[in-house]
Design a protein around this motif. Sequence first.
Motif, mmCIF file in Angstrom:
data_model
loop_
_atom_site.group_PDB
_atom_site.id
_atom_site.type_symbol
_atom_site.label_atom_id
_atom_site.label_comp_id
_atom_site.label_asym_id
_atom_site.label_seq_id
_atom_site.Cartn_x
_atom_site.Cartn_y
_atom_site.Cartn_z
ATOM 1 N N GLY A 69 -5.350 7.340 6.164
ATOM 2 C CA GLY A 69 -6.550 7.535 5.008
ATOM 3 C C GLY A 69 -5.977 6.564 4.092
ATOM 4 N N SER A 70 -6.904 6.416 3.362
ATOM 5 C CA SER A 70 -6.570 5.330 2.135
ATOM 6 C C SER A 70 -7.773 5.425 0.874
ATOM 7 N N TYR A 71 -7.305 4.912 -0.209
ATOM 8 C CA TYR A 71 -8.084 5.212 -1.302
ATOM 9 C C TYR A 71 -7.697 3.990 -2.249
ATOM 10 N N GLY A 72 -8.748 3.229 -2.670
ATOM 11 C CA GLY A 72 -8.417 2.458 -3.819
ATOM 12 C C GLY A 72 -9.517 1.575 -4.524
ATOM 13 N N GLU A 73 -9.459 0.788 -5.156
ATOM 14 C CA GLU A 73 -10.267 -0.078 -6.124
ATOM 15 C C GLU A 73 -10.346 -1.520 -5.559
ATOM 16 N N THR A 74 -10.796 -2.243 -4.727
ATOM 17 C CA THR A 74 -10.944 -3.663 -4.341
ATOM 18 C C THR A 74 -12.326 -4.200 -4.434
ATOM 19 N N ILE A 75 -12.222 -5.549 -4.212
ATOM 20 C CA ILE A 75 -13.496 -6.096 -3.929
ATOM 21 C C ILE A 75 -13.667 -6.316 -2.521
ATOM 22 N N GLY A 76 -12.769 -5.879 -1.532
ATOM 23 C CA GLY A 76 -13.313 -6.042 -0.398
ATOM 24 C C GLY A 76 -13.249 -7.662 0.347
ATOM 25 N N THR A 77 -13.748 -7.953 1.350
ATOM 26 C CA THR A 77 -14.044 -9.345 1.769
ATOM 27 C C THR A 77 -15.465 -9.619 1.731
ATOM 28 N N ASP A 114 -13.038 2.757 -3.001
ATOM 29 C CA ASP A 114 -13.185 2.660 -1.365
ATOM 30 C C ASP A 114 -12.326 3.619 -0.847
ATOM 31 N N GLY A 115 -12.559 4.513 -0.249
ATOM 32 C CA GLY A 115 -11.965 5.724 0.464
ATOM 33 C C GLY A 115 -12.310 5.961 1.700
ATOM 34 N N ARG A 116 -11.275 5.812 2.554
ATOM 35 C CA ARG A 116 -11.575 5.860 4.121
ATOM 36 C C ARG A 116 -10.314 6.705 4.854
ATOM 37 N N ILE A 117 -10.982 7.031 6.043
ATOM 38 C CA ILE A 117 -10.343 7.873 7.158
ATOM 39 C C ILE A 117 -10.423 7.238 8.468
ATOM 40 N N TYR A 118 -9.369 7.042 9.044
ATOM 41 C CA TYR A 118 -9.519 6.426 10.453
ATOM 42 C C TYR A 118 -8.522 7.602 11.468
ATOM 43 N N ALA A 119 -9.245 7.636 12.587
ATOM 44 C CA ALA A 119 -8.516 8.476 13.699
ATOM 45 C C ALA A 119 -8.845 7.931 15.027
ATOM 46 N N GLY A 120 -7.816 8.256 16.094
ATOM 47 C CA GLY A 120 -7.805 7.640 17.132
ATOM 48 C C GLY A 120 -6.586 8.027 17.943
#
Length: 703
Positions: A597-605, A617-623
């Motif tokens: 999981g992540s959260y932050g403030e970025t311009i991305g790509t 930008d807040g995200r979760i990944y699972a696998g």
Amino acid sequence: MSASAMISGAGRSRSSGLAIAICCALTLSVAMTLPRELAAQDTGLSKSELVRVVVSPDSPGEKLSTVRDRCLSFEPTAGDWNDLRNLGASEDLIAAAQQCARDAQAVRIALNASRATVRAGDTAMVTVDLSRSGAPLGGQSVILAGSGGVGDGTRLSRTTNARGRAFFSIPAGERIGATRYTVSVSGVDLQGPTRITVTTVADVAMVAAIDPPSLELEAGEQPPELQITVRDRFGNLVTGVELDLVAGADPAAPVLGTAATDADGTAGMPVVGELPSGVSTWEVRAGETVLASLPVQVASPSAEAAGVAAAGVTAAGPDRTPAAETAELTAIQAGQASLEAGDPAAAEQSFREALGISPRRADAQKGLGEALLAQGRAEQAITWFEFATRQNPGDADAWDGLGRAYSGDGRRDDAAAAFARAHEIDPSREELTSEIEDLGRPPGYVTGVLWGGSTSGNSESGGIRRAAFDASLSPAVSLRGGWDRSLAPRSPELVRGPDEWDGWYAGGSYSYGSGQRLETAIDLGQRTQKFGPIDESSSLVQNVYRLTQTVRFSEDRRAAQVAVGGYLGRWFDRDDWIVFTRLKAPIGRQLSLVASGSYGETIGTNWVETGRHADKDGRIYAGVAWENTKGLLVQPLVGAGSVSSDRSDDLSGTLFDLLLEAAVPVSKGAALTGFVRHQRPPGSEAYTTFALGLGFKVGWAGG
């Protein structure tokens, strides 16, 4: 001589005498007006004030008292001392003033303590403060030299800061004892305490050795008195430790004995009370801490009558019923099935059930060892494999398992000997030869990967996308570095959009704690945004910093682990930031759950579509990650997130991210690798990235 010369000389003589008379008169008049309050002032005497004291009408005793009370605010020269004598200063007053001058120039020292007690493996903090005339004395080189004890010959040097303070971190060493340290400054006579004694005592992390290391008792047999030796993690004997012998791992298990270690770190532990029959593991505890485990087999009357077959299988006897044999076989089969299914805890329970029926059955002992080893309990597994090798010294499987258990416990020499015995019994086990060779080398490895690929949805052509290496210099220290073009398989939260960024990084990690369960990693680098704020030929550079702390929940390298960290990207005008956490937990022998999981403030790509604008930008990944012992890897991940933009509602929304990473070994130490990402970020079309590459690993000592 001419008359005019004589007149001129006489004139000069009269003028000189007149000047001296005027000076004396002025000095006397000033002295006559010297305030009596002068001696009561707190500040040191200036040069003019000292002259006023010397020529004052005060008594010699009063003058001496004034000088001693106030001392000097300046450092007199040789000429100043001569002038004072010419003005009539007594030798007592001169001596008092000279002592004041020496005191004013003396360097005073203060220590934070004269004695320090520190545990083995730790450090003692010593601060040294230097001052002169009450003012801090900075820029001084301070020497701390040790003599006697574990620190004999130690010599440390530090420089005092602007506050006159120097900090020393003194390694306590690994052996108990006392060391005397002396503080000195070259060419300076220090006033004050200059010695400190550092005493090293045993560390709090302790282990115990039990003699005998295991018990095999007949029904009703009284166990011998146990000899328990307690040492810290550096091998120092620990005295005065209160020990309890507990019949099992349950906190409510009965206490079978208590004792305390003597001056030699040893305690004689008599065993009292009713002993549980069957197979169990007793524990030696110091408070709530388990210091050692003791495998115990207490034969039940039926098992005693049954006897034991040569191969370690209990033979049928008059008290051994077919039902007992069936239950024993069923328990062993259940344990083996649980091991194959990746459930070592259930396997442990089944094998213990079988050993409760037949305590000396070797296949159940080996199975229990395998179950414990799969749970990261190598120390306990060693005992059961040792049971199996004693009962059947020609069992190569038992020696192989014992070697793996020794290796898991860090006993490399013992592991090599066990593997050698297994290979001697069964020469067809060729893989043990490399294991034995590796155990004789320093542990470490170097891995690398080179990927090429392309991304749909941008104007870039395909090419090299990632090159990276990881060098493990020891079990505790590793270095890494690489170059990446918007693949970031280990940091998916950095990629939002199809545009390609060039980035490089370098860093390292340090593992520490019991079994290297803790790891701190630092990475530094740069990322280059290819399209600058003026035209597409320009670019912007972002300096990046990453700190990651990983915790593994047991000493087993495959145990569950969690990592937390932060990412900081510094532009010329603002900062990007991300905080993240990652989890990897085994759910089978070859299968692990992967989540982040992540959260932050970025311009991305996503520069082309969104411009250089920061979004939340807040995200979760699972696998899952499936990986076998030969290096075959398949790891799919599904990610979802929310992007919030203050610039435009079109740039806000839900992000979907699908990732797949795979590796197929093609030879020993080499593998083909692949990576696929399909992402749909808000504000632009979905895109797909493909990458293929070659990975290698050159290792030693199992690396």
